[in-house]
Write a protein that holds these residues in place. Sequence first.
Motif, short mmCIF file in Angstrom:
data_model
loop_
_atom_site.label_atom_id
_atom_site.label_comp_id
_atom_site.label_asym_id
_atom_site.label_seq_id
_atom_site.Cartn_x
_atom_site.Cartn_y
_atom_site.Cartn_z
N TYR A 268 69.94 -98.17 -9.27
CA TYR A 268 68.51 -98.47 -9.32
C TYR A 268 67.82 -97.85 -8.10
O TYR A 268 68.38 -97.78 -7.00
CB TYR A 268 68.27 -99.97 -9.31
N LEU A 294 65.24 -108.72 1.83
CA LEU A 294 65.14 -108.26 0.45
C LEU A 294 66.05 -107.06 0.22
O LEU A 294 66.79 -107.00 -0.78
CB LEU A 294 63.68 -107.89 0.14
N HIS A 297 69.94 -107.92 0.40
CA HIS A 297 70.47 -108.72 -0.71
C HIS A 297 70.36 -108.00 -2.06
O HIS A 297 70.59 -108.60 -3.11
CB HIS A 297 69.75 -110.07 -0.78
N ASN A 298 70.01 -106.73 -2.02
CA ASN A 298 69.97 -105.90 -3.24
C ASN A 298 70.62 -104.55 -2.95
O ASN A 298 69.97 -103.51 -2.98
CB ASN A 298 68.53 -105.74 -3.72
N GLN A 299 71.93 -104.61 -2.66
CA GLN A 299 72.65 -103.42 -2.22
C GLN A 299 72.87 -102.39 -3.34
O GLN A 299 73.22 -101.25 -3.06
CB GLN A 299 74.01 -103.83 -1.64
N ASN A 300 72.64 -102.79 -4.58
CA ASN A 300 72.79 -101.83 -5.69
C ASN A 300 71.48 -101.07 -5.95
O ASN A 300 71.36 -100.33 -6.92
CB ASN A 300 73.24 -102.52 -6.97
N VAL A 301 70.52 -101.26 -5.06
CA VAL A 301 69.21 -100.61 -5.19
C VAL A 301 68.97 -99.71 -3.98
O VAL A 301 69.19 -100.13 -2.84
CB VAL A 301 68.08 -101.66 -5.29
N SER A 399 62.74 -111.17 -4.32
CA SER A 399 64.01 -110.62 -4.81
C SER A 399 64.24 -111.02 -6.28
O SER A 399 64.68 -110.20 -7.09
CB SER A 399 65.17 -111.11 -3.95
N ASP A 400 63.94 -112.28 -6.61
CA ASP A 400 64.09 -112.73 -8.00
C ASP A 400 63.17 -111.93 -8.92
O ASP A 400 63.57 -111.54 -10.03
CB ASP A 400 63.76 -114.22 -8.11
N ARG A 403 64.58 -108.33 -9.35
CA ARG A 403 65.70 -108.26 -10.29
C ARG A 403 65.25 -108.44 -11.73
O ARG A 403 65.75 -107.78 -12.63
CB ARG A 403 66.74 -109.31 -9.90
#
Length: 410
Positions: A268, A294, A297-301, A399-400, A403
């Motif tokens: 992403y 933020l 906690h969103n390491q795949n982005v 963050s919610d 996602r």
Amino acid sequence: MKCMAAIANQLADAGHQVTYFQPFVVELFQNHDLIKNPNIKVIDFWHDEEGRKNLPSDGVLSDAWTSVKYQSDIGVKIFAPRVLHSAFQHMCRRMFEDKELHKMLKDQKFDVVLSETFDFCGLYLADYLEMPAIISVFTGSKLSAITDALGEPSFLHYYPSPSSNFGPKISLYDRMNNLWYKLLSTSAFGELFDRQYADISKIMNGTVRHWKPILGDVTYHFANSNPYLDFVVPTIPKVVPIGGYTMDYKQVPPVSKELDTILNLRPYNVFISYGTMVASKYMPDDYKHSMINLFKHNQNVTFLWKYEDAEEKYIKENIPENVHLSKWFPQQSLLADKRVNLFITHGGLGSTMELAYAAKTGIVTPLFAEQPSNAQMLARHGSVEVYSKHDIPNWKKQSDLLRKMLIDEK
């Protein structure tokens, strides 16, 4: 500046002889490359010594991150005339004191002059110099102060206040709020134009016309509004909606090799830009801390954040590796790239137009001025979620939402 430059480029591309007169009210923007057509004659006009002493700081709106006054009807009435008048005053004075400038512009024998209404000084000057035809331009969507002067019907109850609900959710309170907003907004910008008129009238010994008859006599008025996106309002033939004229995704270049590599790192990609007027570097510390949480906690982005000072100590020490910072990103190129999944924006009209034309989803966090209305304009089409600037410190909530926007196919 970007919008007026786009008009100049398109007129020159169509074969017209175009002169682009740019008074640098804010000299921060002097090194732009917005004029693309080499046949355009560019006239730069600079502050004098007195004007330079009073140049507005690039941090003049830094409190817009937290202050409610920029989204308050009363705040607009109190602060807009004062802040904007002080920003425009010295350049406008210089334009009217410079008799050589007047002669040079008259000698050009222009057929038509296009000038922005937000800073009315250019229209005052064009009218004073008795240009054959004048087209007023508002690079925003709607400005209630100019509606009556142009002869347009009122857009009250068609166009919601930035703080009102609209559609099925509208209430009696919202209708009253719309009325309150229109009255105060009209009064605020009318006061700004009146202040400019008083300054110029004093310099020119009363030989300039008031702004209302000038607007009443313009040949056309160009509004940066796209009827397919915007709220529908009653209007008249001389008000021409030209929203989208800065968009041409057929000619948008691809991203650079460096950005191409970055966009392939993770599944992403999210692009973040809060615009130019309110710099991200002026965020309060708790806002910056929340943004970093933020990201962490969103390491795949992969996050591409338009940030003005990558060397800032706190940012440099805490920013995670999935974030790439830059003072500038090629916004249209990124939005046109299919690998960019989401745009987090302040909701300036240019950014909302680019977001809509790129058919991307977004999170809009309005900071001031017309941005809440722009956010509502897109939200009603279902392509964006509106997120309060006061909730930026709540990184879990953001963050919610992030996602949800990345995963939900709707």
